[in-house]
Design an enzyme around this catalytic site. Sequence first.
Site: not given
Length: 430
Positions: A17-18, A20, A22, A25, A40, A129
């Site tokens: 999905i993507g 980041g 952290m 995902v 994740k 966050d």
Amino acid sequence: MDQGEVLDGRYRLVSLIGRGAMGAVWLAHDDRLGREVAVKQLLVDGHDTAAVARAVREGRNAGRLRHPNAIAVFDVVEHDGRPCLVLEYLPSKSLAATAGLSPREVAAIGAQLASALAAAHDAGIVHRDIKPDNVLIGEDGTAKITDFGISRAEGEAAVTATGVLAGTPAYLAPEVARGGEADKRSDVYSLGATLYAVLEGEPPFGIEDNAIAMLHKVAGGTITPPRRAGELTGALLWLLHEDPVARPSMASAREVLAAAAEGREVAPPSPKTPTLLLPTRRWLSRRTVLAGTGAAALVAAGVVVGSLLSSPDSTGSAAPPATSSAPPVADCGARFTVGGSWPDGYQAAVTLRNSGDRALTGWQLSWTMPDGHRVDNLWGGQFTQTGTAVSVTNADYNVTVPAGGSVEVGMTVRASTGTRDAPEVRCEER
């Protein structure tokens, strides 16, 4: 992690999905329960067993939260020595990718997020966050906050190693940027910064490519006042108060954001930063002045009236004293305080107090601004400014002020001069 891999014997990776800061995902399929989930993998050093243990513990802490406006954490598993969060999957777009929202629409989203964060705080969980990228807007318009991956229970160590800051600099509270510990009050600030960014197009302290420079600006605590927030201005400034103690709780934030979503402007408490207070005499109202100017005449008349009342009647007895009952009176007084200041403006408030013995059923304030000063945004009333003359009448929700009660009108002021003198305010009943 690769497509088709199965984690913990049940979570089959479908597509990326993507990525980041952290971690990555994935959309995955839970073969045991037959549902789609998001997985994740956190970017924690697999050789640091203490960090892995903390991440697993924090994921389980976040898993205690169940709220319709928070992405649920279903499970925590390990893969290749790294912790992975198994999350609710929501077809959505991020708040960061949503444009053209009105202040009332942003307030409605904020109220949903505040509701979820209030529940998290009640469970002892601090998010740390909050930012537009971590807010998902579902196809039905429901807002959900995600990325509780670095959230933690109060009093526990963070996932990040000592000396490494968790959170996104542009959305941090000033006290966190200065090295303080993130807590419930800093979550409130970050929520305010998130809503501010959606309306204004950038966070309260602007954007810096250099993270250290960004932290320095945030630590300074002086935001650029919102220009497009409309009826949300008062709530935003309250959430973004530099003093953590002066901010609302997350539950109170939910209430004021819900009010703004309904078009009701909510005035925050008076500025808690050092203020310029008017002398007590400026609380004098029209009723007080009239009473003072007539005092001497009443004293003189009192001698005559007293003689008449004590004179004997035709039978030689003293006449009984006359009795009267004065009708209840509303007494309207006001004062102006100056709060937080920035180079080209400042925040201020006018407090109206009814010191009479009956309710005010409508009120109007008027004062003269210093030359070069103009009210930019005002909440808690309807205002007009002609030259330096300002007039404010009550809003629909605060038209009545009970005996002994008070209301506040908040504002931001543009100022082309450095003076911050507090003008004298006249208050009248309407």
